[in-house]
Design an enzyme around this catalytic site. Structure first.
Site, PDB file in Angstrom:
ATOM      1  N   TYR A   1       1.045  -1.106   0.288  1.00 54.11           N
ATOM      2  CA  TYR A   1      -0.333  -0.169   0.071  1.00 54.11           C
ATOM      3  C   TYR A   1       0.612   1.445  -0.142  1.00 54.11           C
ATOM      4  CZ  TYR A   1      -3.472  -2.877   1.635  1.00 54.11           C
ATOM      5  OH  TYR A   1      -4.781  -3.650   1.048  1.00 54.11           O
TER       6      TYR A   1
ATOM      7  N   TYR B   1      -0.028 -10.046  -0.053  1.00 55.50           N
ATOM      8  CA  TYR B   1       1.341  -9.996   1.106  1.00 55.50           C
ATOM      9  C   TYR B   1       0.726 -10.309   2.013  1.00 55.50           C
ATOM     10  CZ  TYR B   1      -2.936  -7.105   2.624  1.00 55.50           C
ATOM     11  OH  TYR B   1      -4.000  -5.982   3.414  1.00 55.50           O
TER      12      TYR B   1
ATOM     13  N   ARG C   1      -2.856 -12.780   3.140  1.00 50.85           N
ATOM     14  CA  ARG C   1      -3.768 -11.897   2.973  1.00 50.85           C
ATOM     15  C   ARG C   1      -3.977 -12.255   1.373  1.00 50.85           C
ATOM     16  NH1 ARG C   1      -7.143  -8.464   4.571  1.00 50.85           N
ATOM     17  NH2 ARG C   1      -8.629 -10.105   3.673  1.00 50.85           N
TER      18      ARG C   1
ATOM     19  N   HIS D   1      -6.769  -8.352  -3.140  1.00 54.13           N
ATOM     20  CA  HIS D   1      -8.626  -8.323  -2.272  1.00 54.13           C
ATOM     21  C   HIS D   1      -8.025  -6.584  -2.353  1.00 54.13           C
ATOM     22  CE1 HIS D   1      -5.736  -7.340   1.313  1.00 54.13           C
ATOM     23  NE2 HIS D   1      -7.191  -6.330   1.631  1.00 54.13           N
TER      24      HIS D   1
ATOM     25  N   HIS E   1     -10.438  -3.079  -1.637  1.00 58.15           N
ATOM     26  CA  HIS E   1     -11.346  -2.460  -0.334  1.00 58.15           C
ATOM     27  C   HIS E   1     -12.161  -1.556  -0.758  1.00 58.15           C
ATOM     28  CE1 HIS E   1      -8.516  -3.623   3.174  1.00 58.15           C
ATOM     29  NE2 HIS E   1      -7.936  -3.720   2.030  1.00 58.15           N
TER      30      HIS E   1
END
Length: 249
Positions: free
Chosen positions: A119, A158, A168, A171, A173
């Site tokens: 991110y 990640y 995870r 995905h 959000h």
């Protein structure tokens, strides 16, 4: 499901959401309430209405993450310099209430990791590099039939410190307001066929496989762009005008 005008409220299915205390999802333990929840009284006008987004100023590339972080978006066919790295995809779907009624002109926001699983956030310390041409955020308004659309890159999985080797799934959000403040939904879209989905500790907090399926984007070849982007459809269902106003567990 047909709308029943003779029934004032439709009760929320309490088995749908995960329990507040889920030790397998370790970071949620400290956030889970230790006392009984307090029921609110009848909702106020502010909870039943707005916000109203028709006058929201949107940028020309707010829903296009391939272009919205470039210093000079320009024309895409001027070469590959400045384009994000990764598999190009389209994410689209409809925002509807629980009775299938479209929710027009509502704000849909999304944020995600880049193709390497990192991110653009100052607390993300994953060793994957940042992409200088990818910001990872987007927004749009639904049209009159409730449709929304984003163009982006498929995010990478990640690791996270929930266990010794916990990852995870890929995905995206999503936040959607729905018809009022009290119907705001924050969720995430997983990708069909990802083997990390069933072993994710967050996904495992759900008791219903049907609930898990609502968070999976489905490959839609009919809306893919040949030689360019695959498309994934992800419909968003918010509580409708006959909702019952209780807290989420």
């Amino acid at each position: 499901m047909p709308l029943n005008h003779n029934k004032r409220f439709v009760e929320r299915d309490r088995t749908w959401h995960p329990a507040a205390y889920t030790p397998g999802y370790k970071t949620a333990v400290a956030r889970s309430p230790s006392q009984a929840l307090v029921s609110l009284q009848a909702p106020s006008v502010s909870e039943l209405s707005g916000p109203e987004f028709t006058n929201l100023r949107m940028g020309p590339h707010d829903n296009d993450l391939l272009l919205n972080y470039r210093e000079n978006p320009g024309r895409e066919n001027q070469g590959q310099n400045g384009l994000p790295i990764g598999e190009r995809i389209i994410m689209f779907g409809r925002v509807v209430d629980q009775f299938g009624k479209p929710v027009p002109q509502t704000l849909v926001e999304m944020w995600q990791a880049n193709a390497g699983g990192r991110y653009r956030h100052n607390k993300d310390s994953y060793l994957a590099p940042l992409d200088p041409n990818f910001g990872g955020v987007g927004r749009c308004l639904t049209d009159n039939e409730g449709w929304y659309r984003f163009r982006t890159v498929r995010p990478g999985p990640y690791p996270w410190p929930n266990g010794i080797n916990t990852w995870r799934p890929a995905h995206i959000h999503v936040s959607v307001m729905g018809p009022s403040i009290s119907t705001r939904l924050i969720t995430q879209m997983y990708f069909e066929g990802d083997p990390l989905i069933p072993i994710c500790p967050i996904v495992q907090t759900l008791n219903s496989q049907e609930a898990v399926e609502t968070m999976i984007g489905r490959l839609d070849m009919g809306h893919s762009r040949p030689m360019d982007c695959l498309a994934y459809r992800f419909d968003l269902v918010v509580r409708g005008e006959l909702q019952t106003y209780f807290e989420n567990v």
